[in-house]
Design a protein around this motif. Structure first.
Motif, PDB file in Angstrom:
ATOM      1  N   TYR A   1     -30.293 -88.837 -22.273  1.00  0.00           N
ATOM      2  CA  TYR A   1     -30.237 -88.857 -23.741  1.00  0.00           C
ATOM      3  C   TYR A   1     -31.415 -89.629 -24.297  1.00  0.00           C
ATOM      4  O   TYR A   1     -31.886 -90.597 -23.684  1.00  0.00           O
ATOM      5  N   PRO A   2     -31.897 -89.231 -25.485  1.00  0.00           N
ATOM      6  CA  PRO A   2     -33.099 -89.859 -26.027  1.00  0.00           C
ATOM      7  C   PRO A   2     -32.878 -91.290 -26.508  1.00  0.00           C
ATOM      8  O   PRO A   2     -33.832 -92.069 -26.598  1.00  0.00           O
ATOM      9  N   SER A   3     -31.624 -91.650 -26.816  1.00  0.00           N
ATOM     10  CA  SER A   3     -31.384 -93.012 -27.320  1.00  0.00           C
ATOM     11  C   SER A   3     -29.983 -93.455 -26.916  1.00  0.00           C
ATOM     12  O   SER A   3     -29.140 -92.656 -26.512  1.00  0.00           O
ATOM     13  N   ARG A   4     -29.761 -94.756 -27.062  1.00  0.00           N
ATOM     14  CA  ARG A   4     -28.443 -95.337 -26.791  1.00  0.00           C
ATOM     15  C   ARG A   4     -27.390 -94.694 -27.709  1.00  0.00           C
ATOM     16  O   ARG A   4     -26.283 -94.374 -27.285  1.00  0.00           O
TER      17      ARG A   4
ATOM     18  N   LEU B   1     -21.353-101.822 -25.755  1.00  0.00           N
ATOM     19  CA  LEU B   1     -21.149-100.764 -26.746  1.00  0.00           C
ATOM     20  C   LEU B   1     -21.745-101.167 -28.089  1.00  0.00           C
ATOM     21  O   LEU B   1     -21.769-102.350 -28.440  1.00  0.00           O
ATOM     22  N   THR B   2     -22.186-100.174 -28.845  1.00  0.00           N
ATOM     23  CA  THR B   2     -22.732-100.476 -30.183  1.00  0.00           C
ATOM     24  C   THR B   2     -21.573-100.788 -31.134  1.00  0.00           C
ATOM     25  O   THR B   2     -20.414-100.428 -30.881  1.00  0.00           O
ATOM     26  N   GLY B   3     -21.932-101.410 -32.252  1.00  0.00           N
ATOM     27  CA  GLY B   3     -20.942-101.696 -33.288  1.00  0.00           C
ATOM     28  C   GLY B   3     -20.277-100.413 -33.774  1.00  0.00           C
ATOM     29  O   GLY B   3     -19.088-100.406 -34.107  1.00  0.00           O
ATOM     30  N   ALA B   4     -21.019 -99.334 -33.809  1.00  0.00           N
ATOM     31  CA  ALA B   4     -20.475 -98.059 -34.286  1.00  0.00           C
ATOM     32  C   ALA B   4     -19.354 -97.574 -33.365  1.00  0.00           C
ATOM     33  O   ALA B   4     -18.310 -97.114 -33.831  1.00  0.00           O
ATOM     34  N   PHE B   5     -19.569 -97.719 -32.066  1.00  0.00           N
ATOM     35  CA  PHE B   5     -18.538 -97.299 -31.101  1.00  0.00           C
ATOM     36  C   PHE B   5     -17.284 -98.165 -31.285  1.00  0.00           C
ATOM     37  O   PHE B   5     -16.164 -97.661 -31.347  1.00  0.00           O
ATOM     38  N   VAL B   6     -17.506 -99.467 -31.365  1.00  0.00           N
ATOM     39  CA  VAL B   6     -16.384-100.408 -31.485  1.00  0.00           C
ATOM     40  C   VAL B   6     -15.589-100.104 -32.763  1.00  0.00           C
ATOM     41  O   VAL B   6     -14.353-100.106 -32.757  1.00  0.00           O
ATOM     42  N   LYS B   7     -16.298 -99.809 -33.847  1.00  0.00           N
ATOM     43  CA  LYS B   7     -15.631 -99.490 -35.113  1.00  0.00           C
ATOM     44  C   LYS B   7     -14.821 -98.189 -34.991  1.00  0.00           C
ATOM     45  O   LYS B   7     -13.702 -98.094 -35.479  1.00  0.00           O
TER      46      LYS B   7
ATOM     47  N   ALA C   1     -22.846 -91.170 -28.662  1.00  0.00           N
ATOM     48  CA  ALA C   1     -22.266 -90.077 -29.457  1.00  0.00           C
ATOM     49  C   ALA C   1     -21.630 -89.054 -28.525  1.00  0.00           C
ATOM     50  O   ALA C   1     -20.555 -88.510 -28.807  1.00  0.00           O
ATOM     51  N   GLN C   2     -22.259 -88.829 -27.383  1.00  0.00           N
ATOM     52  CA  GLN C   2     -21.709 -87.881 -26.408  1.00  0.00           C
ATOM     53  C   GLN C   2     -20.429 -88.435 -25.770  1.00  0.00           C
ATOM     54  O   GLN C   2     -19.468 -87.697 -25.542  1.00  0.00           O
ATOM     55  N   VAL C   3     -20.425 -89.746 -25.522  1.00  0.00           N
ATOM     56  CA  VAL C   3     -19.214 -90.375 -24.969  1.00  0.00           C
ATOM     57  C   VAL C   3     -18.071 -90.246 -25.980  1.00  0.00           C
ATOM     58  O   VAL C   3     -16.945 -89.844 -25.629  1.00  0.00           O
TER      59      VAL C   3
END
Ligand code: GRF
Length: 208
Positions: A67-70, A98-104, A75-77
């Protein structure tokens, strides 16, 4: 409980997968009212993949280098977890922050297991940190994940005494036994709707 109403779990693991195995066994035996819907790993070499095969659980390897970025990798996960209708995500030796977006996205539905009595010894090599600090007791913690590293509200803990002849490995082995006990137990409480997060504290509804 019908298959439709049973909680569906997604497990994220990077390596050995012994906690994943403990969760899968507990779900298969009916001791937690949940189904492990999918295992996701970020490493093709993860032994967790073989464990998934053994339990006939769908397994997906999503490698960051594809993937091009974290963010794109995550997003795929997330898409894979959503596709499997997952209501709870369990981190089990998942070696990525994990990013804040994932956690949220999975707020209140994201658990982790850590091999120390948090808030002591967060981060890597918690068993070694405990040995080097000279404490006489360490242990394991199941906690909700927030945006910090091993900082979220605590669901369950188990203490493990340190022996004078312990090495990092012998200590890790004894902690692991407790991990395999308290992780399924914490998941059972969540699946039964008995956990409420109140600030830093997790209230557990007692049932007779
Ligand atoms: C465990 O010690 C867990 O607490 C930590 O990573 C290790 C994973 O072991 N987060 P395994 O892959 O579940 O066997």
């Amino acid at each position: 409980m019908s298959e439709q109403t049973r909680l569906r779990i997604g497990v994220l693991a990077s390596g050995r997968g012994s906690n994943f195995d403990a969760i899968a066994r507990a779900a298969a035996s009916g001791s937690i009212p949940a189904t492990v819907a999918v295992l996701i790993t970020d490493r093709a070499s993860a032994r967790a993949l073989q464990i998934a095969r053994h339990h006939r659980i769908e397994a997906v390897c999503i490698e960051p280098r594809d993937y091009p970025s974290r963010e794109a990798h995550e997003a795929q996960v997330i898409a894979t977890l959503e596709k499997h209708g997952v209501g709870l995500v369990c981190l089990a030796g998942y070696m990525r922050i994990l990013t804040g977006a994932f956690v949220k996205h999975f707020e209140g539905r994201l658990l982790n297991i850590h091999p120390s009595l948090l808030p002591l010894f967060p981060g890597l090599r918690a068993q070694r940190q405990a040995l080097e600090s000279g404490v006489k007791v360490t242990g394991a913690t199941v906690h909700f994940v927030d945006e910090g590293v091993d900082t979220g509200p605590i669901v369950a803990q188990a203490a493990v005494p340190i022996r004078s002849n312990d090495t990092e490995e012998t200590l890790a082995d004894r902690i692991l036994l407790e991990e395999h006990r308290i992780y399924p137990e914490a998941i059972r409480l969540l699946a039964e709707g008995r956990l409420t997060i109140e600030g830093r504290r997790v209230r557990i509804e007692e049932r007779s």
